[in-house]
Design a protein around this motif. Structure first.
Motif, PDB file in Angstrom:
ATOM      1  N   LEU A 201      -4.058  -3.736  -2.079  1.00 45.70           N
ATOM      2  CA  LEU A 201      -3.692  -3.292  -2.836  1.00 45.70           C
ATOM      3  C   LEU A 201      -2.818  -4.237  -3.633  1.00 45.70           C
ATOM      4  O   LEU A 201      -2.857  -3.911  -5.143  1.00 45.70           O
ATOM      5  N   ALA A 202      -2.420  -5.248  -3.837  1.00 44.74           N
ATOM      6  CA  ALA A 202      -1.914  -6.867  -4.355  1.00 44.74           C
ATOM      7  C   ALA A 202      -2.899  -6.662  -5.855  1.00 44.74           C
ATOM      8  O   ALA A 202      -2.803  -6.805  -7.242  1.00 44.74           O
TER       9      ALA A 202
ATOM     10  N   MET B 275       8.189  -2.375  -0.654  1.00 47.36           N
ATOM     11  CA  MET B 275       8.067  -2.134   0.893  1.00 47.36           C
ATOM     12  C   MET B 275       6.389  -1.766   1.148  1.00 47.36           C
ATOM     13  O   MET B 275       5.851  -2.215   2.152  1.00 47.36           O
ATOM     14  N   CYS B 276       5.896  -2.116   0.187  1.00 47.77           N
ATOM     15  CA  CYS B 276       4.541  -1.341   0.736  1.00 47.77           C
ATOM     16  C   CYS B 276       3.288  -2.395   0.567  1.00 47.77           C
ATOM     17  O   CYS B 276       2.582  -1.948   1.601  1.00 47.77           O
ATOM     18  N   GLN B 277       3.629  -3.419  -0.017  1.00 43.77           N
ATOM     19  CA  GLN B 277       2.732  -4.633   0.733  1.00 43.77           C
ATOM     20  C   GLN B 277       2.922  -4.644   1.545  1.00 43.77           C
ATOM     21  O   GLN B 277       2.288  -4.846   2.288  1.00 43.77           O
ATOM     22  N   LEU B 278       4.060  -5.183   2.787  1.00 40.55           N
ATOM     23  CA  LEU B 278       4.336  -6.024   3.827  1.00 40.55           C
ATOM     24  C   LEU B 278       4.057  -4.101   4.603  1.00 40.55           C
ATOM     25  O   LEU B 278       3.407  -3.940   5.715  1.00 40.55           O
ATOM     26  N   GLY B 279       4.801  -2.630   4.208  1.00 38.96           N
ATOM     27  CA  GLY B 279       3.855  -1.989   4.842  1.00 38.96           C
ATOM     28  C   GLY B 279       2.710  -0.613   5.293  1.00 38.96           C
ATOM     29  O   GLY B 279       2.436  -0.842   6.367  1.00 38.96           O
ATOM     30  N   SER B 280       1.856  -2.053   4.145  1.00 42.31           N
ATOM     31  CA  SER B 280       0.770  -1.085   4.032  1.00 42.31           C
ATOM     32  C   SER B 280       0.108  -2.021   5.780  1.00 42.31           C
ATOM     33  O   SER B 280      -0.791  -1.805   6.201  1.00 42.31           O
ATOM     34  N   LEU B 281       0.497  -2.920   5.266  1.00 39.28           N
ATOM     35  CA  LEU B 281      -0.470  -4.494   7.106  1.00 39.28           C
ATOM     36  C   LEU B 281       0.119  -3.785   8.006  1.00 39.28           C
ATOM     37  O   LEU B 281      -0.968  -4.217   8.518  1.00 39.28           O
ATOM     38  N   LEU B 282       1.214  -3.800   8.113  1.00 40.09           N
ATOM     39  CA  LEU B 282       2.007  -3.357   9.586  1.00 40.09           C
ATOM     40  C   LEU B 282       1.134  -1.813  10.236  1.00 40.09           C
ATOM     41  O   LEU B 282       0.719  -2.025  11.246  1.00 40.09           O
ATOM     42  N   LEU B 283       1.040  -0.904   8.705  1.00 42.74           N
ATOM     43  CA  LEU B 283       0.965   0.497   9.266  1.00 42.74           C
ATOM     44  C   LEU B 283      -0.779   0.427   9.829  1.00 42.74           C
ATOM     45  O   LEU B 283      -1.588   0.514  10.605  1.00 42.74           O
ATOM     46  N   VAL B 284      -1.652  -0.587   8.970  1.00 42.14           N
ATOM     47  CA  VAL B 284      -2.933  -0.696   8.845  1.00 42.14           C
ATOM     48  C   VAL B 284      -3.349  -1.419  10.353  1.00 42.14           C
ATOM     49  O   VAL B 284      -4.396  -1.070  10.783  1.00 42.14           O
TER      50      VAL B 284
ATOM     51  N   THR C  13     -12.695   1.212   7.238  1.00 43.18           N
ATOM     52  CA  THR C  13     -12.298  -0.014   6.747  1.00 43.18           C
ATOM     53  C   THR C  13     -12.188   0.541   4.746  1.00 43.18           C
ATOM     54  O   THR C  13     -11.308   0.488   3.941  1.00 43.18           O
ATOM     55  N   GLY C  14     -13.791   0.957   4.143  1.00 41.48           N
ATOM     56  CA  GLY C  14     -13.730   1.288   3.416  1.00 41.48           C
ATOM     57  C   GLY C  14     -12.864   2.337   2.660  1.00 41.48           C
ATOM     58  O   GLY C  14     -12.164   1.626   1.342  1.00 41.48           O
ATOM     59  N   PRO C  15     -12.332   2.985   3.025  1.00 43.08           N
ATOM     60  CA  PRO C  15     -11.651   4.208   2.769  1.00 43.08           C
ATOM     61  C   PRO C  15      -9.697   3.732   2.672  1.00 43.08           C
ATOM     62  O   PRO C  15      -9.900   4.207   1.320  1.00 43.08           O
ATOM     63  N   LEU C  16      -9.810   3.140   3.071  1.00 46.74           N
ATOM     64  CA  LEU C  16      -8.525   2.103   3.386  1.00 46.74           C
ATOM     65  C   LEU C  16      -8.061   1.064   1.963  1.00 46.74           C
ATOM     66  O   LEU C  16      -7.399   1.376   1.348  1.00 46.74           O
ATOM     67  N   MET C  17      -9.433   0.510   1.929  1.00 46.00           N
ATOM     68  CA  MET C  17      -9.329  -0.120   0.989  1.00 46.00           C
ATOM     69  C   MET C  17      -9.361   0.130  -0.575  1.00 46.00           C
ATOM     70  O   MET C  17      -8.632  -0.153  -1.169  1.00 46.00           O
ATOM     71  N   ALA C  18     -10.540   1.027  -0.435  1.00 44.22           N
ATOM     72  CA  ALA C  18      -9.926   2.360  -1.729  1.00 44.22           C
ATOM     73  C   ALA C  18      -8.561   2.915  -2.527  1.00 44.22           C
ATOM     74  O   ALA C  18      -7.444   3.398  -3.204  1.00 44.22           O
ATOM     75  N   LEU C  19      -8.159   4.142  -1.399  1.00 44.34           N
ATOM     76  CA  LEU C  19      -6.811   4.298  -1.384  1.00 44.34           C
ATOM     77  C   LEU C  19      -5.467   2.642  -1.187  1.00 44.34           C
ATOM     78  O   LEU C  19      -5.267   3.094  -2.313  1.00 44.34           O
ATOM     79  N   GLY C  20      -6.015   1.848  -0.612  1.00 43.22           N
ATOM     80  CA  GLY C  20      -4.913   0.545  -1.494  1.00 43.22           C
ATOM     81  C   GLY C  20      -5.300   0.373  -3.116  1.00 43.22           C
ATOM     82  O   GLY C  20      -3.813  -0.010  -3.602  1.00 43.22           O
ATOM     83  N   ALA C  21      -6.027   0.266  -3.343  1.00 47.51           N
ATOM     84  CA  ALA C  21      -6.213  -0.322  -4.691  1.00 47.51           C
ATOM     85  C   ALA C  21      -6.376   1.164  -5.568  1.00 47.51           C
ATOM     86  O   ALA C  21      -5.314  -0.252  -6.177  1.00 47.51           O
TER      87      ALA C  21
END
Length: 404
Positions: free
Chosen positions: A55-56, A29-38, A103-111
């Motif tokens: 995230l990946a 769920m998280c891969q597609l969910g993060s894409l749609l949410l962001v 974008t930076g914090p979102l990428m960090a949380l995704g990772a």
């Protein structure tokens, strides 16, 4: 086959498959969910893609580490800590996206969300195989266990994105990710604390045990490579299906086409228990990769929605046999003390290969149409076939009898 699966369910019990399935569902769920949410909260597809890519990447890099820790220290504490950390990371990603973070914090949380995935799928395979070996099961029942686990994965990869799409349509993508966080905290914890976690003793930390852990046959690395190529097929076919449905004026059909392929793959995966034992795993691997090449090629010619459905549904029949056979070969060829790590490597290979191929083939599809993306998938299938026919799978490095 039905008797074999009755034995499988009798061996595993009703609770373990249920909690392991619900525990691995958030990963799908998280891969597609993060894409749609962001994408919705930031209004930027580039930011969404970077977050999903982070995230990946986190899952690809950290997955084998979690598997190795589970091998060394047992699954219970490792899975419990990862499940709770992953639930917190996913929740933090949702809150940051809703707050329209940069974008930076979102990428960090995704990772971070990717790096803390508790690897329930690979560890459930490891645990189920250990239960089968401890009970004195023969190779046929072990194969059925792997087929059953593969089917649970396939169903989760179909159901997970479907739940995300439903939540996005009825409410908001954030609802899907918050549901994933709840499943991680609840079912991940239940999987960690299930009594069957005791079926796997931590690896012995003596000098002999450490030396044993360092020995992996060369074929184990080839199997990891073929699984990364399998992920590339997933990513390229996903990009091609999306591009072709958009060209045909029916973009909403993309998810349904991909789901149809997943349903067929899950059904064929269950039927793998009926394959006669005299057909060895090496032969099955070669046959599966040949099937991937033959069934992927017609995608290059698909030019209508009906043709796409027909080709993709048949293609789904080749995915599960390849996945299940590679997991089975890995179970036979790696030391027991590195089984969880090796299973996690295979899963991480799928995730990493899918992310890279999706990025590459998506760009190719934009410039040259869907056939360009499908060509990447065909190339990955051919590479898998070459590996299966050139790599010699070494003899098992451990006894195939019951686990002590």
């Amino acid at each position: 086959m039905l008797r074999t699966y009755r034995d499988t369910l009798s061996l595993l019990g009703p609770a373990l498959p249920a909690v392991s399935f619900l525990g691995r569902l958030p990963t799908a769920m998280c891969q597609l969910g993060s894409l749609l949410l962001v994408a919705e909260t930031s209004g930027s597809l580039a930011t969404a893609g970077l977050t999903g890519g982070a995230l990946a990447a986190g899952q690809t890099v950290a997955g084998p580490v979690i598997g190795r820790l589970a091998d060394r220290h047992g699954q219970r504490g490792i899975v419990l800590a990862a499940s709770l950390a992953n639930a917190v990371a996913v929740t933090a990603l949702v809150l940051a996206a809703l707050a329209e973070a940069a974008t930076g914090p979102l990428m960090a949380l995704g990772a971070l969300a990717g790096a803390t995935v508790p690897q329930v799928g690979p560890l459930a395979r490891t645990r189920s195989v250990a239960l089968a070996r401890r009970s004195g099961a023969d190779d046929r029942l072990v194969g059925a266990v792997l087929s059953f686990e593969g089917t649970l994965d396939e169903v989760s990869f179909v159901l997970g994105p479907a739940l995300v799409g439903l939540a996005a349509a009825l409410a908001h993508p954030a609802a899907a990710l918050l549901l994933a966080a709840l499943l991680l905290a609840g079912c991940g914890t239940a999987f960690a604390l299930h009594p069957t976690a005791r079926a796997l003793a931590p690896a012995v930390s003596t000098r002999t045990g450490a030396a044993e852990r360092t020995r992996l046959p060369g074929s184990a690395y080839a199997l990891r490579g073929t699984m990364a190529l399998q992920g590339a097929m997933f990513g390229a076919s996903q990009a091609g299906i999306t591009a072709l449905t958009e060209e045909l004026g029916a973009p909403a059909q993309a998810g349904l086409v991909y789901a149809a392929m997943g349903v067929m793959s899950a059904a064929v995966g269950l039927s793998m228990a009926a394959v006669p034992a005299r057909i060895g795993l090496a032969t099955r691997w070669r046959a599966a990769t040949a099937g991937l090449v033959v069934l992927f090629a017609p995608l290059l010619l698909a030019d209508s929605l009906a043709a796409l459905y027909a080709v993709v549904v048949v293609l789904g029949a080749a995915y599960a046999p390849h996945l299940i056979t590679v997991f089975g070969l890995t179970e036979r060829t790696v030391p027991a003390a590195r089984l969880a790590e090796s299973m996690a490597f295979l899963t991480s290979g799928i995730v990493g290969g899918q992310a890279l191929a999706l990025a590459l083939s998506g760009r190719l599809a934009e410039g040259h149409g869907a056939p360009a993306a499908f060509a990447v998938a065909v190339g990955a299938a051919v590479a898998c076939a070459v590996l299966s026919w050139t790599v010699r799978v070494t003899a098992p490095v451990r006894e195939l009898g019951p686990v002590a």
